[in-house]
Scaffold this motif. Structure first.
Motif, PDB file in Angstrom:
ATOM      1  N   LYS A 138       0.819  -1.200   0.000  1.00 35.90           N
ATOM      2  CA  LYS A 138       0.000   0.000   0.000  1.00 35.90           C
ATOM      3  C   LYS A 138       0.862   1.262   0.000  1.00 35.90           C
ATOM      4  O   LYS A 138       2.068   1.216   0.223  1.00 35.90           O
ATOM      5  CB  LYS A 138      -0.889   0.023   1.258  1.00 35.90           C
ATOM      6  CG  LYS A 138      -2.063  -0.939   1.231  1.00 35.90           C
ATOM      7  CD  LYS A 138      -2.869  -0.792   2.502  1.00 35.90           C
ATOM      8  CE  LYS A 138      -3.329   0.647   2.675  1.00 35.90           C
ATOM      9  NZ  LYS A 138      -3.972   0.868   3.987  1.00 35.90           N
ATOM     10  N   PRO A 167      -3.995  -0.300  -3.132  1.00 36.11           N
ATOM     11  CA  PRO A 167      -4.557   0.714  -4.032  1.00 36.11           C
ATOM     12  C   PRO A 167      -3.664   1.961  -4.136  1.00 36.11           C
ATOM     13  O   PRO A 167      -2.787   2.169  -3.309  1.00 36.11           O
ATOM     14  CB  PRO A 167      -5.895   1.055  -3.371  1.00 36.11           C
ATOM     15  CG  PRO A 167      -6.179  -0.055  -2.415  1.00 36.11           C
ATOM     16  CD  PRO A 167      -4.840  -0.516  -1.947  1.00 36.11           C
ATOM     17  N   LYS A 202      -6.934   0.220  -9.780  1.00 35.26           N
ATOM     18  CA  LYS A 202      -6.363  -1.084  -9.450  1.00 35.26           C
ATOM     19  C   LYS A 202      -5.959  -1.833 -10.717  1.00 35.26           C
ATOM     20  O   LYS A 202      -4.925  -2.503 -10.756  1.00 35.26           O
ATOM     21  CB  LYS A 202      -7.359  -1.909  -8.638  1.00 35.26           C
ATOM     22  CG  LYS A 202      -7.583  -1.404  -7.228  1.00 35.26           C
ATOM     23  CD  LYS A 202      -8.532  -2.319  -6.456  1.00 35.26           C
ATOM     24  CE  LYS A 202      -8.739  -1.828  -5.028  1.00 35.26           C
ATOM     25  NZ  LYS A 202      -9.632  -2.715  -4.271  1.00 35.26           N
ATOM     26  N   ASP A 208      -9.663  -5.908   5.297  1.00 34.51           N
ATOM     27  CA  ASP A 208      -9.868  -5.333   3.971  1.00 34.51           C
ATOM     28  C   ASP A 208      -8.552  -4.891   3.342  1.00 34.51           C
ATOM     29  O   ASP A 208      -8.347  -5.042   2.137  1.00 34.51           O
ATOM     30  CB  ASP A 208     -10.822  -4.127   4.040  1.00 34.51           C
ATOM     31  CG  ASP A 208     -12.248  -4.556   4.345  1.00 34.51           C
ATOM     32  OD1 ASP A 208     -12.527  -5.760   4.220  1.00 34.51           O
ATOM     33  OD2 ASP A 208     -13.068  -3.698   4.722  1.00 34.51           O
ATOM     34  N   ASP A 238      -6.819  -6.675  -0.413  1.00 37.07           N
ATOM     35  CA  ASP A 238      -6.490  -5.995  -1.671  1.00 37.07           C
ATOM     36  C   ASP A 238      -5.135  -6.439  -2.207  1.00 37.07           C
ATOM     37  O   ASP A 238      -5.008  -6.847  -3.366  1.00 37.07           O
ATOM     38  CB  ASP A 238      -6.478  -4.472  -1.469  1.00 37.07           C
ATOM     39  CG  ASP A 238      -7.871  -3.869  -1.521  1.00 37.07           C
ATOM     40  OD1 ASP A 238      -8.747  -4.481  -2.158  1.00 37.07           O
ATOM     41  OD2 ASP A 238      -8.079  -2.800  -0.934  1.00 37.07           O
TER      42      ASP A 238
END
Length: 220
Positions: A16, A79, A85, A121, A125
């Motif tokens: 991230k 993201p 994405k 969450d 990702d």
């Protein structure tokens, strides 16, 4: 692997925004190839490959000392604050094929912050991205880099107490990748001795994986 007195390991860093991917890549290379700074938006906008010089004193093969070279592919965050994405995924996939299509990828390094809790969450990702990029055997070729470990230490956590207090999401992730994880301080310049400790751990992960590689395509 060719019989020579030199070995190259190919790595990609994924994670991230503001986890310290680019800084971790620089630490592994012993350089400042990748831009790394505090920012309210994602800093890395495209993939770039960094290469180390010859590193001695870490590996021996067939009774002889071998030089190590490290290649690190830095990637946009996922993201991302400015890219979708799909854009990030397609960009990383193309870069992996371009840079590691012939020699293969040894390890994907999932970069997480040791000083922040990992929530379900957030984990989903990036893990989903790794699965899409590496395929069904992704767990064998993924290790977790926990950056900002110095901040966890300042808060009174050593490795044992940190893992004892970690979220079930993080513990489940570490278990899925066979506990391949490394704590990394986030100082601007990692000292040579600490860098060598990290590289030895990565080499150990690769050795336990029988030096297998992913994404290798033979030329027609």
């Amino acid at each position: 692997m060719a019989e020579s007195h030199e070995m190259t390991i190919n790595l990609v860093v994924l994670g991230k925004t503001q986890t310290g991917k680019s800084a971790a890549g620089n630490s592994l290379l012993g350089s400042s190839d990748f831009e790394s700074r505090l920012s309210p938006s994602s800093v890395t906008m495209c993939c770039s490959l960094g290469r180390s010089g010859r590193i001695l004193g870490l590996i021996r093969r067939n009774g002889c000392e071998s030089a190590l070279r490290v290649r690190v592919l830095d990637t946009p965050s996922y993201p991302h604050s400015a890219l979708s994405k799909e854009q990030v995924r397609d960009m990383v996939r193309a870069a992996l094929a371009q840079h590691f299509g012939e020699e293969g990828l040894h390890l994907a390094l999932l970069v997480l912050r040791a000083d922040l809790p990992l929530c379900p969450d957030e984990s989903n990702d990036t893990v989903q991205l790794i699965q899409e990029l590496l395929g069904p055997t992704w767990k064998d070729f993924t290790a977790v880099l926990l950056t900002h470990a110095d901040k966890a230490e300042e808060a009174g956590y050593n490795e044992k107490t940190y893992l004892h207090s970690a979220s079930s999401t993080l513990l489940s992730l570490l278990s899925s990748v066979q506990h391949k994880y490394i704590f990394l301080d986030n100082h601007n310049s990692v000292i040579k001795e600490e860098r060598n400790i990290v590289l030895r751990k990565l080499l150990n992960f690769i050795r336990k994986n029988n030096y297998q590689v992913l994404l290798k395509h033979s030329k027609e």
